[in-house]
Write a protein that holds these residues in place. Structure first.
Motif, mmCIF file in Angstrom:
data_model
loop_
_atom_site.group_PDB
_atom_site.id
_atom_site.type_symbol
_atom_site.label_atom_id
_atom_site.label_comp_id
_atom_site.label_asym_id
_atom_site.label_seq_id
_atom_site.Cartn_x
_atom_site.Cartn_y
_atom_site.Cartn_z
ATOM 1 N N ASP A 258 -22.917 34.994 -46.788
ATOM 2 C CA ASP A 258 -23.062 36.119 -47.699
ATOM 3 C C ASP A 258 -22.376 37.353 -47.133
ATOM 4 O OD1 ASP A 258 -24.222 37.185 -50.163
ATOM 5 O OD2 ASP A 258 -25.429 38.407 -48.810
ATOM 6 N N ASN A 259 -22.562 37.593 -45.850
ATOM 7 C CA ASN A 259 -21.822 38.633 -45.137
ATOM 8 C C ASN A 259 -21.905 38.331 -43.643
ATOM 9 O OD1 ASN A 259 -24.030 40.309 -43.859
ATOM 10 N ND2 ASN A 259 -24.630 40.489 -46.006
ATOM 11 N N PRO A 260 -21.005 38.883 -42.867
ATOM 12 C CA PRO A 260 -20.957 38.499 -41.450
ATOM 13 C C PRO A 260 -21.978 39.201 -40.564
ATOM 14 C CG PRO A 260 -19.208 40.028 -41.929
ATOM 15 C CD PRO A 260 -19.892 39.734 -43.242
ATOM 16 N N ASP A 261 -22.739 40.124 -41.123
ATOM 17 C CA ASP A 261 -23.632 40.912 -40.289
ATOM 18 C C ASP A 261 -25.101 40.663 -40.618
ATOM 19 O OD1 ASP A 261 -24.251 42.918 -38.382
ATOM 20 O OD2 ASP A 261 -24.511 44.367 -40.009
ATOM 21 N N ARG A 262 -25.537 41.094 -41.767
ATOM 22 C CA ARG A 262 -26.950 41.075 -42.114
ATOM 23 C C ARG A 262 -27.431 39.714 -42.602
ATOM 24 N NH1 ARG A 262 -29.501 42.020 -46.936
ATOM 25 N NH2 ARG A 262 -27.520 42.507 -47.906
ATOM 26 N N GLU A 263 -26.707 39.105 -43.519
ATOM 27 C CA GLU A 263 -27.135 37.829 -44.095
ATOM 28 C C GLU A 263 -26.037 36.794 -43.922
ATOM 29 O OE1 GLU A 263 -29.659 37.807 -47.819
ATOM 30 O OE2 GLU A 263 -28.496 39.646 -48.054
ATOM 31 N N ARG A 264 -26.225 35.930 -43.011
ATOM 32 C CA ARG A 264 -25.227 34.891 -42.758
ATOM 33 C C ARG A 264 -25.582 33.607 -43.490
ATOM 34 N NH1 ARG A 264 -25.105 36.390 -36.520
ATOM 35 N NH2 ARG A 264 -23.801 38.230 -36.708
ATOM 36 N N ARG A 265 -26.358 33.722 -44.550
ATOM 37 C CA ARG A 265 -26.787 32.543 -45.304
ATOM 38 C C ARG A 265 -25.751 32.167 -46.337
ATOM 39 N NH1 ARG A 265 -32.799 31.459 -45.905
ATOM 40 N NH2 ARG A 265 -31.871 29.398 -45.965
ATOM 41 N N GLU A 266 -25.819 30.930 -46.723
ATOM 42 C CA GLU A 266 -24.917 30.398 -47.740
ATOM 43 C C GLU A 266 -25.710 30.306 -49.045
ATOM 44 O OE1 GLU A 266 -21.584 26.917 -47.781
ATOM 45 O OE2 GLU A 266 -23.516 26.380 -46.941
ATOM 46 N N TYR A 267 -25.612 31.349 -49.870
ATOM 47 C CA TYR A 267 -26.279 31.368 -51.168
ATOM 48 C C TYR A 267 -25.377 30.678 -52.175
ATOM 49 C CZ TYR A 267 -29.398 34.798 -49.092
ATOM 50 O OH TYR A 267 -30.300 35.420 -48.284
ATOM 51 N N SER A 268 -25.958 29.838 -53.004
ATOM 52 C CA SER A 268 -25.113 29.038 -53.901
ATOM 53 C C SER A 268 -24.325 29.895 -54.884
ATOM 54 C CB SER A 268 -25.952 27.998 -54.642
ATOM 55 O OG SER A 268 -26.962 28.614 -55.404
ATOM 56 N N GLY A 269 -24.969 30.833 -55.550
ATOM 57 C CA GLY A 269 -24.271 31.625 -56.548
ATOM 58 C C GLY A 269 -23.554 32.830 -55.980
ATOM 59 N N ASP A 270 -24.207 33.523 -55.060
ATOM 60 C CA ASP A 270 -23.626 34.756 -54.527
ATOM 61 C C ASP A 270 -22.257 34.541 -53.915
ATOM 62 O OD1 ASP A 270 -26.038 35.792 -55.242
ATOM 63 O OD2 ASP A 270 -26.594 36.513 -53.273
ATOM 64 N N ILE A 271 -22.078 33.423 -53.249
ATOM 65 C CA ILE A 271 -20.806 33.232 -52.574
ATOM 66 C C ILE A 271 -19.846 32.314 -53.304
ATOM 67 C CG2 ILE A 271 -20.966 33.819 -50.151
ATOM 68 C CD1 ILE A 271 -22.298 31.397 -49.549
ATOM 69 N N ALA A 272 -20.186 31.945 -54.506
ATOM 70 C CA ALA A 272 -19.247 31.115 -55.269
ATOM 71 C C ALA A 272 -17.912 31.830 -55.425
ATOM 72 C CB ALA A 272 -19.836 30.763 -56.628
ATOM 73 N N ASN A 273 -17.953 33.146 -55.521
ATOM 74 C CA ASN A 273 -16.702 33.899 -55.666
ATOM 75 C C ASN A 273 -15.822 33.805 -54.428
ATOM 76 O OD1 ASN A 273 -17.348 34.673 -58.264
ATOM 77 N ND2 ASN A 273 -18.459 36.460 -57.559
ATOM 78 N N MET A 274 -16.427 33.468 -53.295
ATOM 79 C CA MET A 274 -15.634 33.275 -52.072
ATOM 80 C C MET A 274 -14.608 32.161 -52.280
ATOM 81 S SD MET A 274 -16.347 35.109 -49.266
ATOM 82 C CE MET A 274 -16.165 34.015 -47.876
ATOM 83 N N ALA A 275 -14.975 31.139 -53.014
ATOM 84 C CA ALA A 275 -14.045 30.035 -53.246
ATOM 85 C C ALA A 275 -12.815 30.519 -54.012
ATOM 86 C CB ALA A 275 -14.734 28.895 -53.981
ATOM 87 N N TYR A 276 -13.006 31.436 -54.967
ATOM 88 C CA TYR A 276 -11.856 32.008 -55.674
ATOM 89 C C TYR A 276 -10.970 32.769 -54.688
ATOM 90 C CZ TYR A 276 -14.654 31.354 -59.965
ATOM 91 O OH TYR A 276 -15.402 30.843 -60.989
ATOM 92 N N ALA A 277 -11.613 33.546 -53.823
ATOM 93 C CA ALA A 277 -10.865 34.336 -52.852
ATOM 94 C C ALA A 277 -10.099 33.444 -51.876
ATOM 95 C CB ALA A 277 -11.814 35.270 -52.097
ATOM 96 N N VAL A 278 -10.757 32.390 -51.395
ATOM 97 C CA VAL A 278 -10.083 31.455 -50.490
ATOM 98 C C VAL A 278 -8.864 30.863 -51.174
ATOM 99 C CG1 VAL A 278 -10.285 29.201 -49.352
ATOM 100 C CG2 VAL A 278 -12.094 30.892 -49.089
ATOM 101 N N HIS A 279 -9.045 30.456 -52.419
ATOM 102 C CA HIS A 279 -7.936 29.867 -53.154
ATOM 103 C C HIS A 279 -6.800 30.876 -53.329
ATOM 104 C CE1 HIS A 279 -5.697 27.701 -56.236
ATOM 105 N NE2 HIS A 279 -6.273 26.632 -55.733
ATOM 106 N N ALA A 280 -7.141 32.125 -53.638
ATOM 107 C CA ALA A 280 -6.117 33.160 -53.827
ATOM 108 C C ALA A 280 -5.370 33.450 -52.524
ATOM 109 C CB ALA A 280 -6.757 34.440 -54.361
ATOM 110 N N CYS A 281 -6.096 33.465 -51.416
ATOM 111 C CA CYS A 281 -5.482 33.824 -50.129
ATOM 112 C C CYS A 281 -4.806 32.657 -49.431
ATOM 113 C CB CYS A 281 -6.535 34.404 -49.193
ATOM 114 S SG CYS A 281 -7.216 35.975 -49.751
ATOM 115 N N PHE A 282 -5.427 31.495 -49.513
ATOM 116 C CA PHE A 282 -4.973 30.387 -48.679
ATOM 117 C C PHE A 282 -4.692 29.089 -49.443
ATOM 118 C CE2 PHE A 282 -8.084 33.032 -46.377
ATOM 119 C CZ PHE A 282 -7.201 33.646 -45.502
ATOM 120 N N GLY A 283 -4.896 29.102 -50.764
ATOM 121 C CA GLY A 283 -4.691 27.890 -51.550
ATOM 122 C C GLY A 283 -5.885 26.954 -51.435
#
Length: 178
Positions: A15-40
């Motif tokens: 969720d974030n590198p400092d306070r909450e290092r948990r993997e929330y199913s919905g909150d971080i789904a947008n990370m996958a879009y970002a990964v795809h945009a940055c790194f394919g």
């Protein structure tokens, strides 16, 4: 975007590198879009989807938090509906049908769980879970609009996934329901 992805990815999304290092199913789904945009297309996206799938409780809804799971004391409906839609998005981004092959049954189970709470008008009503939608103050009693809209979107996504997978009966069923 790319720096945030780097900061919030270790061996899984956080969720974030400092306070909450948990993997929330919905909150971080947008990370996958970002990964795809940055790194394919990246293996970390597939690991994330697999983590969510492994964390799915027996009653069917997608989990609100992934890994480190213990029995859920309260059943919470969070971003599960929008997560179903994001599975379809990830497939469209990557073109990798394996995403749908791996995630279709869990997505269908999540939608089917909520179908048990549909009223005569075809709307979700009096859902027996606590409802949490990203700190927004949404109405949770009676017929909650936000939950019904995202549920309709999830049913439409299930219909599209089923069509791609050649499950035409399921596709047609959920196309009509959505």
């Amino acid at each position: 975007c790319c720096e945030t992805v780097k900061l919030c990815t270790y061996d899984r999304f956080m969720d974030n590198p400092d306070r909450e290092r948990r993997e929330y199913s919905g909150d971080i789904a947008n990370m996958a879009y970002a990964v795809h945009a940055c790194f394919g297309d990246s293996e970390i996206i597939y690991k994330y989807l697999d983590d969510v799938k492994k964390g799915q409780p027996s009653y069917g809804l997608f989990p609100w938090v992934v890994l480190g799971l213990r029995p859920e004391f309260n059943r919470t409906l969070t971003d599960g509906n929008s997560f179903v839609v994001k599975i379809l998005d990830f497939y469209k981004l990557s073109g990798n049908k394996k995403i749908l092959e791996d995630m279709f049954e869990p997505a269908l189970a999540s939608v089917k769980n909520l179908e048990e709470h549909i009223n005569e008008a075809g709307l979700l009503e009096e859902i027996p879970y606590s409802i949490w939608v990203d700190w927004a103050e949404v109405e949770t009693k009676g017929i909650p609009l936000v939950i019904n809209v995202t549920f309709a979107q999830a049913m439409k996504a299930v219909s599209e996934m089923a069509l791609v997978l050649g499950k035409n009966d399921i596709s047609e069923e959920y196309r009509h329901k959505s």
